[in-house]
Every structure is written in C-alpha cells, then in structure tokens.
Write a protein that holds these residues in place. Structure first.
Motif, mmCIF file in Angstrom:
data_model
loop_
_atom_site.group_PDB
_atom_site.id
_atom_site.type_symbol
_atom_site.label_atom_id
_atom_site.label_comp_id
_atom_site.label_asym_id
_atom_site.label_seq_id
_atom_site.Cartn_x
_atom_site.Cartn_y
_atom_site.Cartn_z
ATOM 1 N N VAL A 369 -20.993 -31.559 -8.351
ATOM 2 C CA VAL A 369 -19.907 -30.673 -8.765
ATOM 3 C C VAL A 369 -20.156 -30.133 -10.169
ATOM 4 N N GLN A 370 -20.713 -30.972 -11.049
ATOM 5 C CA GLN A 370 -21.031 -30.510 -12.401
ATOM 6 C C GLN A 370 -22.138 -29.464 -12.380
ATOM 7 N N VAL A 391 -19.879 -16.265 7.840
ATOM 8 C CA VAL A 391 -20.228 -15.757 6.517
ATOM 9 C C VAL A 391 -19.090 -16.010 5.528
ATOM 10 N N ARG A 392 -17.843 -15.765 5.947
ATOM 11 C CA ARG A 392 -16.716 -15.978 5.049
ATOM 12 C C ARG A 392 -16.604 -17.448 4.641
ATOM 13 N N ASP A 393 -16.710 -18.366 5.603
ATOM 14 C CA ASP A 393 -16.619 -19.787 5.275
ATOM 15 C C ASP A 393 -17.769 -20.227 4.368
ATOM 16 N N GLU A 394 -18.929 -19.598 4.557
ATOM 17 C CA GLU A 394 -20.069 -19.913 3.697
ATOM 18 C C GLU A 394 -19.742 -19.563 2.247
ATOM 19 N N LEU A 395 -19.115 -18.410 2.040
ATOM 20 C CA LEU A 395 -18.766 -17.974 0.694
ATOM 21 C C LEU A 395 -17.656 -18.828 0.080
ATOM 22 N N MET A 396 -16.787 -19.378 0.916
ATOM 23 C CA MET A 396 -15.663 -20.166 0.412
ATOM 24 C C MET A 396 -16.032 -21.625 0.152
ATOM 25 N N PHE A 397 -17.217 -22.048 0.613
ATOM 26 C CA PHE A 397 -17.590 -23.454 0.514
ATOM 27 C C PHE A 397 -17.650 -23.936 -0.938
ATOM 28 N N GLY A 398 -18.361 -23.209 -1.787
ATOM 29 C CA GLY A 398 -18.506 -23.615 -3.186
ATOM 30 C C GLY A 398 -17.178 -23.705 -3.915
ATOM 31 N N ARG A 400 -14.244 -24.146 -2.761
ATOM 32 C CA ARG A 400 -13.453 -25.260 -2.228
ATOM 33 C C ARG A 400 -13.907 -26.584 -2.805
ATOM 34 N N GLN A 401 -15.227 -26.767 -2.944
ATOM 35 C CA GLN A 401 -15.733 -28.019 -3.500
ATOM 36 C C GLN A 401 -15.291 -28.207 -4.943
ATOM 37 N N LEU A 402 -15.069 -27.091 -5.628
ATOM 38 C CA LEU A 402 -14.668 -27.145 -7.029
ATOM 39 C C LEU A 402 -13.158 -27.127 -7.195
ATOM 40 N N GLY A 403 -12.426 -27.044 -6.066
ATOM 41 C CA GLY A 403 -10.973 -27.000 -6.130
ATOM 42 C C GLY A 403 -10.437 -25.690 -6.658
ATOM 43 N N THR A 441 -23.186 -16.722 -1.997
ATOM 44 C CA THR A 441 -22.614 -18.068 -1.937
ATOM 45 C C THR A 441 -22.726 -18.786 -3.281
ATOM 46 N N VAL A 442 -23.799 -18.523 -4.004
ATOM 47 C CA VAL A 442 -23.973 -19.142 -5.314
ATOM 48 C C VAL A 442 -23.040 -18.491 -6.340
ATOM 49 N N LEU A 443 -22.922 -17.162 -6.285
ATOM 50 C CA LEU A 443 -22.077 -16.459 -7.248
ATOM 51 C C LEU A 443 -20.604 -16.814 -7.084
ATOM 52 N N ALA A 444 -20.203 -17.192 -5.871
ATOM 53 C CA ALA A 444 -18.799 -17.515 -5.616
ATOM 54 C C ALA A 444 -18.319 -18.695 -6.459
#
Length: 511
Positions: A369-370, A391-398, A400-403, A441-444
């Motif tokens: 997470v850090q 594709v949408r869920d892929e973009l939302m994954f990061g 979500r992990q960060l809250g 996905t990384v930029l999200a």
C-alpha cells in the motif's frame, strides 16, 4: 518451389489465405473486433497489415494461426476464413505465429529446447530438428548463446528473437508476425527484419506482418493492406479493408489519410503537447553506485551476478528520466530496482522525505500500500498486472486498495480512449489497448513517480501522441516519469535526462 524436409535451407509450400465476409466478436463485447472482411493473399505474397489500434489486426492474425477462441467461450464468428482452402485449425503446422508478448511463447527453460519445441510437436525427425535450431538461432542473431542457456535470463528483446527462431524452425508455409520488432533496439529491429527476409527468400513462405511503423517493412513486402473497424462510430457497416495495394502506391495515394488514421507513415510525426518547462523539482529517488540483478540474494551462497553496476541517477518531481541501451543491458532490471520491486545487488536506492515520508528511505522494504501510492510501475507485458474481469474494475482496483474514491476513473477512460471498452474483459483488448489500460491502472492510484517499461509498444501514431501528451501533462503537474524505451521520438517529447546503459557503468546526464 516444392516442399523439402531436409535440415538445410529448405523450401516450404507457401500458404494461400482467403477471407469472405469474415468477422469475429469477442465474448461479452457488443461490437465485433472484425466485421465483413474480404481479403485474398496469394501463396508467397508478403503483406504488411496496417490500421489504427483496435482495427482487428491481431484478431485476424490469431484467427489465421488457428488459436482464436481457445479461451473465448461465447465468441461469435461470421463468414469464412481459410488457409489453403481449409479452416485454420485444420492445418496444423501450416502457420507460425509470433505474438506481441514473447513471454507467452517461452515454454521451456533452455534456449535450444525452446526453439525446438514447435518442430518437435510437428513430429519432425530429431536428426533434422537440431540443424534447424542452429540455423534459426543464427538467422535471429542468437547464435552466440549456448543451447542450454537459460531462457529466464534473456531480456525482453532477446525473448522476442527467441520466439521468432522457434517459428522459423517449424518451417511454416504462413509466417504471422504481430509487432515483431516493438521491443527491440534500433540495431535489433534491422537484425530481425533482415532475418525474416532471409528466411522468406530461403523458404518462399507467405508473410503477414502487423507493424505500426511502415518504414521498417515497406521494402520487404509486396502489399500493404490497411484495415479499419467494420462498423463506424454510429454502428453502420463499412468495408473492413480501407486500402490495398503496392507499398509505394498506397503511401503516395493516401499517406496523409493514413497518418490521420494513426498509421506510422514515413515523414509524418504526430503532433504532441509541448512541455511548459523541464527544470524539475525536488529530489524523490536517487540511485547510488547501484548494481542490479534479477537473481535473488540467498542467505548462503555467492552474491547475485549483476547485469549492470555503478549506476548513478536521480529521479526528480516533474522531470523525465529515460533509460536506454542495447537489448540485454539491464534496462528493465534497473527500472524495477528504482521502483522498489527488486532488491539492489549492491549500492542502494534512496527515497527522500519528499517521497518516502512515513514509509522510510528504502522503497524495496515498503509495504504494498505504501508503494503503489508513491511509485507506480507499468510492466513490459501488460497482462502481468491485470487482476479484474472488466476494464472499469481494473481501473478501480488501486484506489479501492488505498481506500480512496474512483473519481479519476472516467477521466482516464476518456483520455486513453478506453471508455467504449469499460465493461470489456482486459484480456480481449488489442495490444495497444492493453498497454493504455496498464498505464491507466497505475495512474488511478495517483503515484508521485511513474515507472514505465516500453510504454509506446503497440501504439498507433494517434494513441502514441495522446499517451506522450498525457505524460507531458503529468510531468508539468509534478509527477516524475521514468521510462525504459527504444523510442527516440518519445524520449524527445518528454525531455529530461537520459541514462544510457552499456557494458561500462554509466551515470545519468543531460539528454
């Protein structure tokens, strides 16, 4: 020329290709990847297949190889597509496909065994296989490696040439190449192009090659075929083949139109956003006398052998660092070490307080997470970072992990031309679309440092310009961008500093 099964420079029976109203729709996709394709390719012809990202070029190559639909239950096929008058799946060994991602084709641990794999599966006698293997390795410039050299230690570009050698050892009548030089340095591009030409001259095989950059292949091919989506933006049918003819004729008649459609036409460089400044801000990361290796340090035993050592570089907010060098120089390994994903073999990577506040100075020791909120990494093979079904869920994954909220998802979908694919499975996207999704996905997750490995791989000229312009905006907004690339035009757009890797230790200097 007649077929010959000898181990020397053998001729093969060149394949014929016929498409009549052929189309393919991936499962779960509302629009077909290819629709209403009519195309004839004569035995021995050499065809360069062009078209904007998403026009169906890779789909057609996979279909001709007889592998389309293996993992696509619920897909829909229309019309007919034939190789030598039969369905491609019926012609075992007639076609050899080199895909965009060579990692997917490396199946064995030793170099010689991997090259021999395809020929062995075609039941070629053993005494004929190994001369073919040696010849193929010479043709692609890998003859200097021992046959028992581990495939895991090859660079991405070397694996690409290894995949080509495996195809050549099969002696197919139809050679299918999907972006075969995308991951290679300039010398490697010419080496592979010339190797393909030599092998076609020996065998007389039919060639269909997909490339965005015309200049590399136009003198080797007989025809240029330009594809466009079979349905326009309003869902109306249009011819799948936009242009078809001799290279010089097609380029002279429609060069400007092709450039506007995203084809890399010689002499046409797409316009990109200009940087507002290139001074750079605060120091975020520093490599100090760094040595890197893909081998893991074990508690007992010798230290890993570095592929590069004595590396010194700085990563600053709002400034680009471009890592270049020949294939096998360790560019990706340096980038992954800077990104905190590999431990240094010697020396160190230091994160300053501006980047590592609350996490420490060693990125390799940060928790996941850090790390993702500070350094985002886009791998050379996009599929390696996909974890979701759309594709949408892929973009939302990061996020979500960060809250965090996913407020940036829609913006990224629009900016990177992925909005119409929001509900699609990431694995059904074209190579260029997968690359743009991997960046998005990384930029999200809003990282301060963005590390990209071959970011322009598989992009047509338009999406290349959009991606380069988007990264230019990020730089001006203060994001640091580290990229591994052979793309000189891309490096020029981003500016910043260059780190050229070679056999001797190198230090970052002005680009």
């Amino acid at each position: 020329m007649s077929a010959d099964n000898s181990s020397g420079p053998a001729a093969v029976r060149p394949a014929a290709v016929s498409a009549r109203g052929w189309g393919w729709r991936h499962a779960g996709r509302p629009a077909p990847a290819v629709h209403g394709l009519d195309l004839e390719i004569l035995p021995g012809e050499r065809v360069l297949l062009l078209g904007a990202s998403g026009a169906g070029k890779s789909t057609l190559l996979h279909a001709l190889a007889g592998v389309l639909g293996d993992d696509d239950d619920g897909a829909d096929e229309t019309g007919t597509l034939l190789v030598d008058g039969a369905a491609p799946r019926a012609g075992r060994g007639r076609a050899g496909l080199m895909q965009q991602d060579p990692e997917t084709q490396v199946v064995l641990s030793r170099l010689g065994d991997d090259v021999a794999f395809g020929a062995e599966n075609l039941a070629v006698p053993r005494e004929r296989i190994w001369p073919r293997v040696q010849e193929a390795l010479e043709d692609v410039g890998l003859a200097g490696f021992a046959l028992d050299h581990p495939t895991s230690s090859l660079s991405g570009g070397q694996k690409q040439r290894l995949a080509l050698a495996g195809i050549l050892a099969m002696r197919p009548g139809l050679v299918l190449l999907d972006e075969p030089t995308a991951n290679l340095d300039p010398a490697g591009v010419l080496e592979v192009r010339d190797a393909v030409g030599r092998c076609l001259d020996k065998t007389g095989a039919t060639l269909v090659v997909v490339e965005h950059r015309v200049a590399v292949w136009k003198d080797l091919v007989d025809r240029i075929v330009v594809l466009q989506p079979g349905l326009d933006a309003q869902g109306r049918q249009q011819p799948a083949v936009l242009l078809d003819g001799p290279p010089e004729q097609v380029l002279a008649r429609a060069g400007a139109m092709l450039a506007a459609a995203g084809v890399w036409v010689p002499g046409h460089l797409p316009a990109t956003r200009a940087r507002r400044g290139d001074g750079g801000g605060s120091l975020l990361l520093a490599a100090e006398d760094l040595a890197v290796s893909r081998e893991r340090q074990r508690r007992r035993g010798p230290r890993p052998v570095p592929v590069q050592s004595g590396v010194n570089a700085e990563v600053r907010a709002g400034r680009a660092l471009t890592i270049t060098g020949p294939n096998g120089a360790g560019k990706s390994t340096v980038a992954l070490t800077l990104a905190g994903l590999l431990a240094p073999a010697a020396g160190r990577v230091v994160a300053t307080e501006a980047l590592g506040a609350g996490a420490g100075t060693d990125p390799y020791r940060w928790k996941a997470v850090q790390l993702i909120s500070r350094i985002g990494t886009v791998f050379q093979e996009p599929e390696h970072q996909f974890v979701a079904g759309t594709v949408r869920d892929e973009l939302m994954f990061g996020p979500r992990q960060l809250g965090r909220g996913a407020e940036r998802v829609d913006e990224l979908l629009e900016r990177l031309r992925l909005a119409h694919l929001a509900e699609a499975n990431p694995y059904t996207l074209s190579g260029g679309e997968k690359r743009r999704l991997s960046v998005a996905t990384v930029l999200a997750a809003h990282p301060q440092v963005l590390v990209l490995d071959e970011p322009t791989f598989g992009q047509d000229a338009n999406t290349w310009a959009e991606l380069a312009s988007f990264l230019s905006e990020l730089l001006d907004a203060g994001t640091a961008v580290v990229s591994v690339t052979h793309d000189e035009e891309f490096s020029a757009v981003l500016g910043g500093t260059g780190l050229r890797l070679g056999s001797a230790p190198m230090t970052a200097g002005a680009a």
